[in-house]
Design a protein around this motif. Structure first.
Motif, PDB file in Angstrom:
ATOM      1  N   ARG A 289       0.791  -1.225   0.000  1.00  0.00           N
ATOM      2  CA  ARG A 289       0.000   0.000   0.000  1.00  0.00           C
ATOM      3  C   ARG A 289       0.834   1.290   0.000  1.00  0.00           C
ATOM      4  NH1 ARG A 289      -4.955   0.038   3.991  1.00  0.00           N
ATOM      5  NH2 ARG A 289      -5.226   1.988   2.850  1.00  0.00           N
ATOM      6  N   PRO A 290       1.913   1.422   0.791  1.00  0.00           N
ATOM      7  CA  PRO A 290       2.697   2.666   0.706  1.00  0.00           C
ATOM      8  C   PRO A 290       3.299   2.866  -0.687  1.00  0.00           C
ATOM      9  CG  PRO A 290       3.237   1.445   2.698  1.00  0.00           C
ATOM     10  CD  PRO A 290       2.421   0.527   1.863  1.00  0.00           C
ATOM     11  N   GLY A 291       3.757   1.771  -1.300  1.00  0.00           N
ATOM     12  CA  GLY A 291       4.310   1.860  -2.648  1.00  0.00           C
ATOM     13  C   GLY A 291       3.275   2.245  -3.676  1.00  0.00           C
ATOM     14  N   GLN A 292       2.044   1.744  -3.513  1.00  0.00           N
ATOM     15  CA  GLN A 292       0.970   2.125  -4.435  1.00  0.00           C
ATOM     16  C   GLN A 292       0.751   3.636  -4.416  1.00  0.00           C
ATOM     17  OE1 GLN A 292      -2.538  -0.028  -3.292  1.00  0.00           O
ATOM     18  NE2 GLN A 292      -1.554  -2.032  -3.463  1.00  0.00           N
ATOM     19  N   ALA A 293       0.643   4.186  -3.216  1.00  0.00           N
ATOM     20  CA  ALA A 293       0.409   5.631  -3.096  1.00  0.00           C
ATOM     21  C   ALA A 293       1.585   6.427  -3.629  1.00  0.00           C
ATOM     22  CB  ALA A 293       0.133   5.995  -1.630  1.00  0.00           C
ATOM     23  N   ALA A 294       2.800   5.958  -3.342  1.00  0.00           N
ATOM     24  CA  ALA A 294       3.996   6.668  -3.789  1.00  0.00           C
ATOM     25  C   ALA A 294       4.113   6.672  -5.306  1.00  0.00           C
ATOM     26  CB  ALA A 294       5.239   6.039  -3.159  1.00  0.00           C
ATOM     27  N   GLU A 295       3.872   5.531  -5.919  1.00  0.00           N
ATOM     28  CA  GLU A 295       3.997   5.437  -7.377  1.00  0.00           C
ATOM     29  C   GLU A 295       2.984   6.342  -8.068  1.00  0.00           C
ATOM     30  OE1 GLU A 295       3.239   2.496 -11.051  1.00  0.00           O
ATOM     31  OE2 GLU A 295       1.818   3.407  -9.683  1.00  0.00           O
ATOM     32  N   LEU A 296       1.740   6.352  -7.581  1.00  0.00           N
ATOM     33  CA  LEU A 296       0.731   7.223  -8.184  1.00  0.00           C
ATOM     34  C   LEU A 296       1.081   8.692  -7.985  1.00  0.00           C
ATOM     35  CD1 LEU A 296      -2.609   5.413  -7.242  1.00  0.00           C
ATOM     36  CD2 LEU A 296      -1.542   5.573  -9.502  1.00  0.00           C
ATOM     37  N   ALA A 297       1.662   9.028  -6.830  1.00  0.00           N
ATOM     38  CA  ALA A 297       2.047  10.416  -6.579  1.00  0.00           C
ATOM     39  C   ALA A 297       3.131  10.863  -7.556  1.00  0.00           C
ATOM     40  CB  ALA A 297       2.529  10.576  -5.137  1.00  0.00           C
ATOM     41  N   VAL A 298       4.089   9.980  -7.842  1.00  0.00           N
ATOM     42  CA  VAL A 298       5.146  10.324  -8.804  1.00  0.00           C
ATOM     43  C   VAL A 298       4.559  10.489 -10.197  1.00  0.00           C
ATOM     44  CG1 VAL A 298       7.232   9.482  -9.941  1.00  0.00           C
ATOM     45  CG2 VAL A 298       7.008   9.308  -7.454  1.00  0.00           C
ATOM     46  N   ARG A 299       3.626   9.615 -10.565  1.00  0.00           N
ATOM     47  CA  ARG A 299       2.996   9.752 -11.884  1.00  0.00           C
ATOM     48  C   ARG A 299       2.357  11.129 -12.034  1.00  0.00           C
ATOM     49  NH1 ARG A 299       2.931   5.528 -15.118  1.00  0.00           N
ATOM     50  NH2 ARG A 299       3.245   3.418 -14.286  1.00  0.00           N
ATOM     51  N   SER A 300       1.617  11.562 -11.012  1.00  0.00           N
ATOM     52  CA  SER A 300       0.965  12.861 -11.080  1.00  0.00           C
ATOM     53  C   SER A 300       1.976  14.006 -11.022  1.00  0.00           C
ATOM     54  CB  SER A 300      -0.048  13.005  -9.938  1.00  0.00           C
ATOM     55  OG  SER A 300      -1.077  12.049 -10.058  1.00  0.00           O
ATOM     56  N   HIS A 301       2.971  13.870 -10.156  1.00  0.00           N
ATOM     57  CA  HIS A 301       3.963  14.930  -9.960  1.00  0.00           C
ATOM     58  C   HIS A 301       4.819  15.134 -11.212  1.00  0.00           C
ATOM     59  CE1 HIS A 301       7.022  17.323  -7.837  1.00  0.00           C
ATOM     60  NE2 HIS A 301       7.923  16.561  -8.423  1.00  0.00           N
ATOM     61  N   ALA A 302       5.283  14.041 -11.811  1.00  0.00           N
ATOM     62  CA  ALA A 302       6.212  14.127 -12.944  1.00  0.00           C
ATOM     63  C   ALA A 302       5.521  13.887 -14.286  1.00  0.00           C
ATOM     64  CB  ALA A 302       7.346  13.118 -12.759  1.00  0.00           C
ATOM     65  N   ARG A 303       4.222  13.671 -14.265  1.00  0.00           N
ATOM     66  CA  ARG A 303       3.445  13.416 -15.483  1.00  0.00           C
ATOM     67  C   ARG A 303       4.021  12.229 -16.263  1.00  0.00           C
ATOM     68  NH1 ARG A 303       1.913  19.549 -17.663  1.00  0.00           N
ATOM     69  NH2 ARG A 303       0.938  20.251 -15.705  1.00  0.00           N
ATOM     70  N   VAL A 304       4.189  11.153 -15.542  1.00  0.00           N
ATOM     71  CA  VAL A 304       4.697   9.907 -16.135  1.00  0.00           C
ATOM     72  C   VAL A 304       3.526   8.939 -16.221  1.00  0.00           C
ATOM     73  CG1 VAL A 304       6.261   7.953 -15.855  1.00  0.00           C
ATOM     74  CG2 VAL A 304       7.006  10.246 -15.202  1.00  0.00           C
ATOM     75  N   TYR A 305       3.104   8.601 -17.420  1.00  0.00           N
ATOM     76  CA  TYR A 305       1.916   7.765 -17.577  1.00  0.00           C
ATOM     77  C   TYR A 305       2.182   6.446 -18.299  1.00  0.00           C
ATOM     78  CZ  TYR A 305      -0.064  12.254 -16.301  1.00  0.00           C
ATOM     79  OH  TYR A 305      -0.333  13.436 -15.652  1.00  0.00           O
ATOM     80  N   ALA A 306       3.395   6.238 -18.814  1.00  0.00           N
ATOM     81  CA  ALA A 306       3.712   4.962 -19.452  1.00  0.00           C
ATOM     82  C   ALA A 306       3.614   3.848 -18.417  1.00  0.00           C
ATOM     83  CB  ALA A 306       5.104   5.001 -20.065  1.00  0.00           C
ATOM     84  N   ALA A 307       2.888   2.782 -18.754  1.00  0.00           N
ATOM     85  CA  ALA A 307       2.554   1.762 -17.761  1.00  0.00           C
ATOM     86  C   ALA A 307       3.777   1.101 -17.157  1.00  0.00           C
ATOM     87  CB  ALA A 307       1.642   0.715 -18.393  1.00  0.00           C
ATOM     88  N   ASP A 308       4.770   0.815 -17.969  1.00  0.00           N
ATOM     89  CA  ASP A 308       5.944   0.074 -17.495  1.00  0.00           C
ATOM     90  C   ASP A 308       7.078   0.971 -17.017  1.00  0.00           C
ATOM     91  OD1 ASP A 308       5.459  -2.590 -17.380  1.00  0.00           O
ATOM     92  OD2 ASP A 308       6.293  -3.096 -19.327  1.00  0.00           O
ATOM     93  N   ALA A 309       6.844   2.283 -16.922  1.00  0.00           N
ATOM     94  CA  ALA A 309       7.950   3.214 -16.688  1.00  0.00           C
ATOM     95  C   ALA A 309       8.446   3.219 -15.246  1.00  0.00           C
ATOM     96  CB  ALA A 309       7.533   4.632 -17.084  1.00  0.00           C
TER      97      ALA A 309
END
Length: 314
Positions: A225-245
């Motif tokens: 769960r902490p990793g799930q939240a962290a990964e989504l936060a980075v996607r939003s923060h850095a605008r990274v949307y590629a699934a495997d990135a």
């Protein structure tokens, strides 16, 4: 009528960091009604269900039953059942499909290997092949676990299926009843909550392009769960949307505070501070219980990109 899902929605309880955890999903078609613990309370042989639960324990494999959307009267045991296995860890994502006339064949699988992302036993035992069709959209509809899953999930599954999507299945349990209707999308393993048909179609279109839709996302099942939240936060923060990135490569600390390192395939890294909180006010976390509780939530406190250092040539 107030339900666990209406309370969660009204309170704007955050979705990030609430997905079920599984590196690998194993899905078996089972028609007819499901009980609260479907592997042992459906028309699947309960002894087989218990044996499958025991075989998967501690391997990183999560087993669920699936069925096509629609009415679920007792139509007898299907002669041929659909089976899927999907590994969700970025960089090693795969989805294979097979059919079986005897679900006891699943006991011959190497569950530890499946959890590690090795599909050889699945392919050999069931003559499986890489899935070539649409992404799978698994909608939780098990009303015996929580009425919200039936009241909200079944209409969503039916609407998606009626729209012509081929990969839509009802599934027994994805956790988080209060976020109904809940959805898991394979092969990438991202879960969604409070899903609506138009948004699900956008999610599935993104999957076909190898892209993750962040809106409404609960997280990737590949991470805790902490990793799930962290990964989504980075996607939003850095605008990274590629699934495997992105991958969660390190988690330091323990509840109620973690420092999670998220890495991009291009070498960039972020340090994300995640704090465990409680969603107030106390309330039943499921319509199936009257016990008051405060659901835990994963709050992202900080997202900081780490500076890469390059050794100077002498």
């Amino acid at each position: 009528m107030s339900t666990c899902s209406t309370a969660s929605r009204d309170l704007e309880e955050p979705l990030a960091g609430t997905a079920a955890t599984a590196r690998t999903w194993l899905l078996l078609e089972q028609s007819g009604p499901w009980g609260a613990k479907a592997l042992t309370s459906s028309h699947l042989d309960p002894a087989l269900g218990r044996a499958l639960e025991a075989a998967a324990k501690g391997t990183g494999v999560r087993i669920a039953l699936i069925r096509r959307p629609g009415r679920h009267a007792d139509c007898g045991t299907p002669a041929v059942r659909q089976v899927y296995a999907a590994h969700t860890v970025p960089g090693a994502v795969w989805l294979h499909s097979a059919t079986t006339r005897d679900p006891r064949e699943l006991l011959d699988l190497d569950f530890a290997a499946l959890g590690r992302g090795e599909h050889q036993s699945f392919d050999a035992v069931l003559a499986a092949r890489p899935h070539a069709g649409d992404p799978l959209a698994l909608v939780c509809t098990n009303g015996k676990r929580d009425c919200c899953c039936a009241l909200l999930g079944r209409p969503l599954a039916a609407e998606l299926a009626a729209s012509g999507l081929e990969g839509v299945w009802e599934v027994t349990h994805l956790g988080g009843h209060r976020f109904s209707p809940t959805l898991l999308v394979l092969p990438y393993g991202y879960a969604y909550g409070r899903a609506e048909a138009h948004a699900v179609k956008d999610v599935l279109h993104g999957v076909q392009e190898g892209r993750v839709v962040v809106e409404g996302c609960r997280g990737s099942s590949a991470w805790e769960r902490p990793g799930q939240a962290a990964e989504l936060a980075v996607r939003s923060h850095a605008r990274v949307y590629a699934a495997d990135a992105l991958s969660v490569v390190r988690t330091d600390g323990a509840a109620p505070r973690w420092e999670v390192t998220v890495a991009h395939a291009d070498g960039r890294r972020w340090r994300v501070v995640v704090a465990q909180g409680a969603s107030a006010p106390p309330r039943p976390e499921s319509c199936g219980t009257s016990i008051l509780g405060a659901p835990t939530r994963m709050d992202v406190v900080e997202v900081r990109e780490l500076i890469r250092t390059t050794a100077l040539a002498s």
